[in-house]
Design a protein around this motif. Structure first.
Motif, PDB file in Angstrom:
ATOM      1  N   VAL A 185       0.901  -1.257   0.085  1.00 21.81           N
ATOM      2  CA  VAL A 185      -0.057  -0.094   0.033  1.00 21.81           C
ATOM      3  C   VAL A 185       0.820   1.308  -0.112  1.00 21.81           C
ATOM      4  CG1 VAL A 185      -1.638   1.379   1.413  1.00 21.81           C
ATOM      5  CG2 VAL A 185      -2.056  -1.153   0.989  1.00 21.81           C
ATOM      6  N   ALA A 186       1.705   1.423   0.977  1.00 25.43           N
ATOM      7  CA  ALA A 186       2.874   2.508   0.720  1.00 25.43           C
ATOM      8  C   ALA A 186       3.404   2.792  -0.479  1.00 25.43           C
ATOM      9  CB  ALA A 186       3.924   2.156   2.039  1.00 25.43           C
ATOM     10  N   ASN A 187       3.736   1.529  -1.057  1.00 24.58           N
ATOM     11  CA  ASN A 187       4.690   2.013  -2.391  1.00 24.58           C
ATOM     12  C   ASN A 187       3.676   2.407  -3.525  1.00 24.58           C
ATOM     13  OD1 ASN A 187       7.066   1.071  -1.843  1.00 24.58           O
ATOM     14  ND2 ASN A 187       6.656  -1.209  -1.788  1.00 24.58           N
ATOM     15  N   GLY A 188       2.395   1.956  -3.300  1.00 23.63           N
ATOM     16  CA  GLY A 188       1.248   2.687  -4.187  1.00 23.63           C
ATOM     17  C   GLY A 188       1.330   4.159  -3.807  1.00 23.63           C
ATOM     18  N   PHE A 189       1.379   4.766  -2.691  1.00 27.70           N
ATOM     19  CA  PHE A 189       1.182   6.195  -2.370  1.00 27.70           C
ATOM     20  C   PHE A 189       2.718   6.654  -2.846  1.00 27.70           C
ATOM     21  CE2 PHE A 189      -1.432   4.882   1.499  1.00 27.70           C
ATOM     22  CZ  PHE A 189      -2.472   5.025   0.744  1.00 27.70           C
ATOM     23  N   LEU A 190       3.622   6.149  -2.875  1.00 33.63           N
ATOM     24  CA  LEU A 190       5.067   6.798  -3.263  1.00 33.63           C
ATOM     25  C   LEU A 190       5.220   6.875  -4.848  1.00 33.63           C
ATOM     26  CD1 LEU A 190       7.523   5.409  -0.662  1.00 33.63           C
ATOM     27  CD2 LEU A 190       6.028   7.437  -0.760  1.00 33.63           C
TER      28      LEU A 190
END
Length: 153
Positions: free
Chosen positions: A145-150
């Motif tokens: 999920v975090a990588n999607g935001f980045l």
């Protein structure tokens, strides 16, 4: 001989743990400076560290894992914004955290915001890349999920 082996394992284990230690900035002004210098977005962790069960669980299952440590060192500037009930905090930190709670519209804990910062005429502007909280599935699910935001950066 056993004592020597145990001592060696202990030393290497300690070094390994220290290598995984992450630095969480509590002063957002300093975090902004680091974010600008490194060109990394900030990960703002809004937590009730001494009373929030889900916050403690997120720390244990994700934020204190080797996978997260490796990822964080490469991708973000870590900022902890704590709202404790029993831990002492300076008035400056309390005021800063209350202001950031309003800016980001925090209504529950844990909340993790990913943000970049720009300054226009001396005024700081946060650009949210997204936010999340506790997710089941450990570091792999959470980092997905975090990588999607980045990617929005």
């Amino acid at each position: 001989m056993k004592k020597i082996i145990i001592t060696i394992l202990f030393v290497f284990g300690s070094v390994s743990l220290q290598a995984q230690e992450l630095y969480w900035e509590t002063n957002v002004t300093k975090a902004i400076e680091v974010s600008k210098k490194t060109n990394k977005p900030m990960l703002l962790f809004f937590t009730g560290s001494d009373w929030c069960g889900w916050c403690i669980r997120l720390q244990k299952e994700v934020l204190k894992t080797p996978e997260f440590a490796t990822w964080a060192k490469q991708n973000v500037v870590l900022v902890e914004l704590d709202y404790p009930r029993a831990k002492a905090q300076t008035n400056e930190i309390k005021q800063q955290n209350a202001q950031l709670q309003q800016i980001f519209g925090i209504q529950g804990y844990p909340t993790v915001h990913f943000a970049t910062v720009t300054e226009t005429k001396g005024k700081v502007n946060f650009q949210s890349l997204g936010n999340t909280g506790y997710l089941a599935g450990g570091p792999t699910a959470w980092l997905g999920v975090a990588n999607g935001f980045l990617k929005k950066k």
